[in-house]
Design a protein around this motif. Structure first.
Motif, PDB file in Angstrom:
ATOM      1  N   THR A 158       0.820  -1.203   0.000  1.00  0.00           N
ATOM      2  CA  THR A 158       0.000   0.000   0.000  1.00  0.00           C
ATOM      3  C   THR A 158       0.859   1.260   0.000  1.00  0.00           C
ATOM      4  OG1 THR A 158      -0.131  -0.099   2.412  1.00  0.00           O
ATOM      5  CG2 THR A 158      -1.929  -1.132   1.175  1.00  0.00           C
ATOM      6  N   ALA A 159       2.150   1.082  -0.186  1.00  0.00           N
ATOM      7  CA  ALA A 159       3.061   2.228  -0.134  1.00  0.00           C
ATOM      8  C   ALA A 159       2.949   3.069  -1.392  1.00  0.00           C
ATOM      9  CB  ALA A 159       4.495   1.745   0.043  1.00  0.00           C
ATOM     10  N   LYS A 160       3.166   4.373  -1.210  1.00  0.00           N
ATOM     11  CA  LYS A 160       3.245   5.299  -2.334  1.00  0.00           C
ATOM     12  C   LYS A 160       4.357   6.277  -2.012  1.00  0.00           C
ATOM     13  CE  LYS A 160       0.587   8.863  -4.745  1.00  0.00           C
ATOM     14  NZ  LYS A 160       1.054  10.139  -4.210  1.00  0.00           N
ATOM     15  N   TYR A 161       5.218   6.510  -2.990  1.00  0.00           N
ATOM     16  CA  TYR A 161       6.310   7.461  -2.828  1.00  0.00           C
ATOM     17  C   TYR A 161       5.980   8.719  -3.622  1.00  0.00           C
ATOM     18  CZ  TYR A 161       9.351   3.702  -1.051  1.00  0.00           C
ATOM     19  OH  TYR A 161       9.915   2.697  -0.314  1.00  0.00           O
ATOM     20  N   LEU A 220       9.260  19.931 -11.361  1.00  0.00           N
ATOM     21  CA  LEU A 220       9.003  18.506 -11.573  1.00  0.00           C
ATOM     22  C   LEU A 220       7.979  18.043 -10.549  1.00  0.00           C
ATOM     23  CD1 LEU A 220      12.725  17.263 -11.568  1.00  0.00           C
ATOM     24  CD2 LEU A 220      11.389  17.879 -13.584  1.00  0.00           C
ATOM     25  N   SER A 221       7.209  17.042 -10.919  1.00  0.00           N
ATOM     26  CA  SER A 221       6.317  16.390  -9.965  1.00  0.00           C
ATOM     27  C   SER A 221       6.294  14.911 -10.300  1.00  0.00           C
ATOM     28  CB  SER A 221       4.905  16.986 -10.015  1.00  0.00           C
ATOM     29  OG  SER A 221       4.343  16.800 -11.307  1.00  0.00           O
ATOM     30  N   GLY A 222       5.907  14.089  -9.333  1.00  0.00           N
ATOM     31  CA  GLY A 222       5.869  12.665  -9.649  1.00  0.00           C
ATOM     32  C   GLY A 222       5.619  11.800  -8.438  1.00  0.00           C
ATOM     33  N   SER A 223       5.526  10.506  -8.710  1.00  0.00           N
ATOM     34  CA  SER A 223       5.274   9.542  -7.642  1.00  0.00           C
ATOM     35  C   SER A 223       5.605   8.143  -8.134  1.00  0.00           C
ATOM     36  CB  SER A 223       3.805   9.608  -7.210  1.00  0.00           C
ATOM     37  OG  SER A 223       2.964   9.222  -8.290  1.00  0.00           O
ATOM     38  N   ILE A 224       5.705   7.234  -7.173  1.00  0.00           N
ATOM     39  CA  ILE A 224       5.758   5.799  -7.454  1.00  0.00           C
ATOM     40  C   ILE A 224       4.535   5.222  -6.762  1.00  0.00           C
ATOM     41  CG2 ILE A 224       7.046   3.646  -7.241  1.00  0.00           C
ATOM     42  CD1 ILE A 224       9.587   5.398  -6.831  1.00  0.00           C
ATOM     43  N   THR A 232      20.363  14.077 -17.779  1.00  0.00           N
ATOM     44  CA  THR A 232      20.656  13.400 -16.518  1.00  0.00           C
ATOM     45  C   THR A 232      19.616  13.801 -15.477  1.00  0.00           C
ATOM     46  OG1 THR A 232      22.182  15.138 -15.803  1.00  0.00           O
ATOM     47  CG2 THR A 232      23.144  13.259 -16.972  1.00  0.00           C
ATOM     48  N   PHE A 233      19.497  12.992 -14.436  1.00  0.00           N
ATOM     49  CA  PHE A 233      18.473  13.257 -13.429  1.00  0.00           C
ATOM     50  C   PHE A 233      18.927  12.829 -12.042  1.00  0.00           C
ATOM     51  CE2 PHE A 233      17.723   9.273 -15.653  1.00  0.00           C
ATOM     52  CZ  PHE A 233      17.683   8.346 -14.628  1.00  0.00           C
ATOM     53  N   LYS A 234      18.381  13.513 -11.063  1.00  0.00           N
ATOM     54  CA  LYS A 234      18.504  13.153  -9.653  1.00  0.00           C
ATOM     55  C   LYS A 234      17.104  13.296  -9.082  1.00  0.00           C
ATOM     56  CE  LYS A 234      19.542  15.776  -6.099  1.00  0.00           C
ATOM     57  NZ  LYS A 234      20.163  16.643  -5.100  1.00  0.00           N
ATOM     58  N   LEU A 235      16.494  12.190  -8.683  1.00  0.00           N
ATOM     59  CA  LEU A 235      15.115  12.205  -8.225  1.00  0.00           C
ATOM     60  C   LEU A 235      15.048  11.630  -6.817  1.00  0.00           C
ATOM     61  CD1 LEU A 235      13.555  10.727 -11.489  1.00  0.00           C
ATOM     62  CD2 LEU A 235      13.729  13.156 -10.876  1.00  0.00           C
ATOM     63  N   VAL A 236      14.477  12.387  -5.896  1.00  0.00           N
ATOM     64  CA  VAL A 236      14.323  11.928  -4.517  1.00  0.00           C
ATOM     65  C   VAL A 236      12.833  11.717  -4.252  1.00  0.00           C
ATOM     66  CG1 VAL A 236      14.701  12.466  -2.081  1.00  0.00           C
ATOM     67  CG2 VAL A 236      16.391  13.165  -3.791  1.00  0.00           C
ATOM     68  N   PHE A 237      12.520  10.520  -3.768  1.00  0.00           N
ATOM     69  CA  PHE A 237      11.132  10.163  -3.455  1.00  0.00           C
ATOM     70  C   PHE A 237      11.017   9.852  -1.959  1.00  0.00           C
ATOM     71  CE2 PHE A 237      11.592   9.055  -7.930  1.00  0.00           C
ATOM     72  CZ  PHE A 237      10.387   9.444  -8.491  1.00  0.00           C
ATOM     73  N   GLU A 238       9.876  10.251  -1.399  1.00  0.00           N
ATOM     74  CA  GLU A 238       9.637   9.990   0.028  1.00  0.00           C
ATOM     75  C   GLU A 238       8.361   9.182   0.189  1.00  0.00           C
ATOM     76  OE1 GLU A 238      10.298  12.489   4.069  1.00  0.00           O
ATOM     77  OE2 GLU A 238       9.270  13.533   2.440  1.00  0.00           O
ATOM     78  N   LEU A 239       8.407   8.228   1.089  1.00  0.00           N
ATOM     79  CA  LEU A 239       7.245   7.379   1.353  1.00  0.00           C
ATOM     80  C   LEU A 239       6.116   8.221   1.935  1.00  0.00           C
ATOM     81  CD1 LEU A 239       6.566   4.365   1.096  1.00  0.00           C
ATOM     82  CD2 LEU A 239       7.336   4.084   3.450  1.00  0.00           C
ATOM     83  N   ASP A 240       4.959   8.107   1.335  1.00  0.00           N
ATOM     84  CA  ASP A 240       3.804   8.899   1.753  1.00  0.00           C
ATOM     85  C   ASP A 240       3.257   8.360   3.067  1.00  0.00           C
ATOM     86  OD1 ASP A 240       1.667  10.574   1.860  1.00  0.00           O
ATOM     87  OD2 ASP A 240       0.617   9.755   0.125  1.00  0.00           O
TER      88      ASP A 240
END
Length: 194
Positions: A21-24, A52-56, A186-194
């Motif tokens: 059920t995780a979402k980043y 930028l915007s986004g999620s996993i 190139t990219f650097k993407l940081v995602f945080e667990l919701d």
């Protein structure tokens, strides 16, 4: 009265991996998308997109949306020309990148560990969708934060996205003999667990 069905349902919920059920969510302030443009055959310039915007999502579908109006080259007139003549932001204001991420692999990582990904990505740009290959390293920064960083640049070819006419217009406006049509990103993407 003892309810075996409720007990079984509770046990199944506890047994499910937390990532089911995780979402980043993408942390914009810690993320970067950079591209290099080359003009006159040998003059390189580093540019970026500021928004930028986004999620996993819980199924492992990673999506990053790029606000093309946020292109930043350090020269305002150049930014406007890129928006108007290359990206045509009045019709195509965003680009979208999607790929699959293994949530199980993320769950198995310990803080400080990483793994390498060599995976297909789908880029939607200027109304055209193409598959490209991205080489990236995924790091677990903390129990709830991950970093996805390019291990090699992704080459985006203007011809594959119907952008050649825009490149020609930019050359004409700037009085340049050449502008490269294959652009390393190139990219650097940081995602945080919701």
């Amino acid at each position: 009265m003892f309810n075996l069905k409720q007990l079984f349902a509770t046990a199944m919920l506890i047994a499910l991996p937390m990532t089911a059920t995780a979402k980043y969510d993408l942390i914009e302030s810690q993320s970067k998308l950079v591209f290099v443009s080359i003009k006159k055959d040998s003059i390189g310039e580093v540019n970026e997109f500021k928004s930028l915007s986004g999620s996993i999502d819980k199924n492992g579908l990673a999506t990053v949306e790029v606000d093309l109006t946020s292109v930043s080259t350090g020269i305002e007139i150049r930014d406007q020309r890129l928006q108007n003549h290359l990206f045509d932001t009045s019709k195509f204001s965003t680009a979208k990148v999607q790929t699959e991420v293994s949530l199980d692999a993320l769950k198995e990582l310990k803080v400080g560990e990483s793994f390498h990904r060599h995976a297909p990505i789908t880029l939607s740009l200027h109304g055209i969708e193409q598959q490209l290959i991205a080489h990236s390293d995924v790091y677990k920064l903390s129990e709830n934060k991950i970093l996805v960083i390019s291990a090699k640049p992704v080459l985006v070819n203007a011809n594959e996205f119907g952008l050649i006419a825009g490149v020609e217009k930019l050359k004409e406006l700037a009085g340049l003999p050449s502008i490269a049509t294959a652009i390393p990103v190139t990219f650097k993407l940081v995602f945080e667990l919701d």
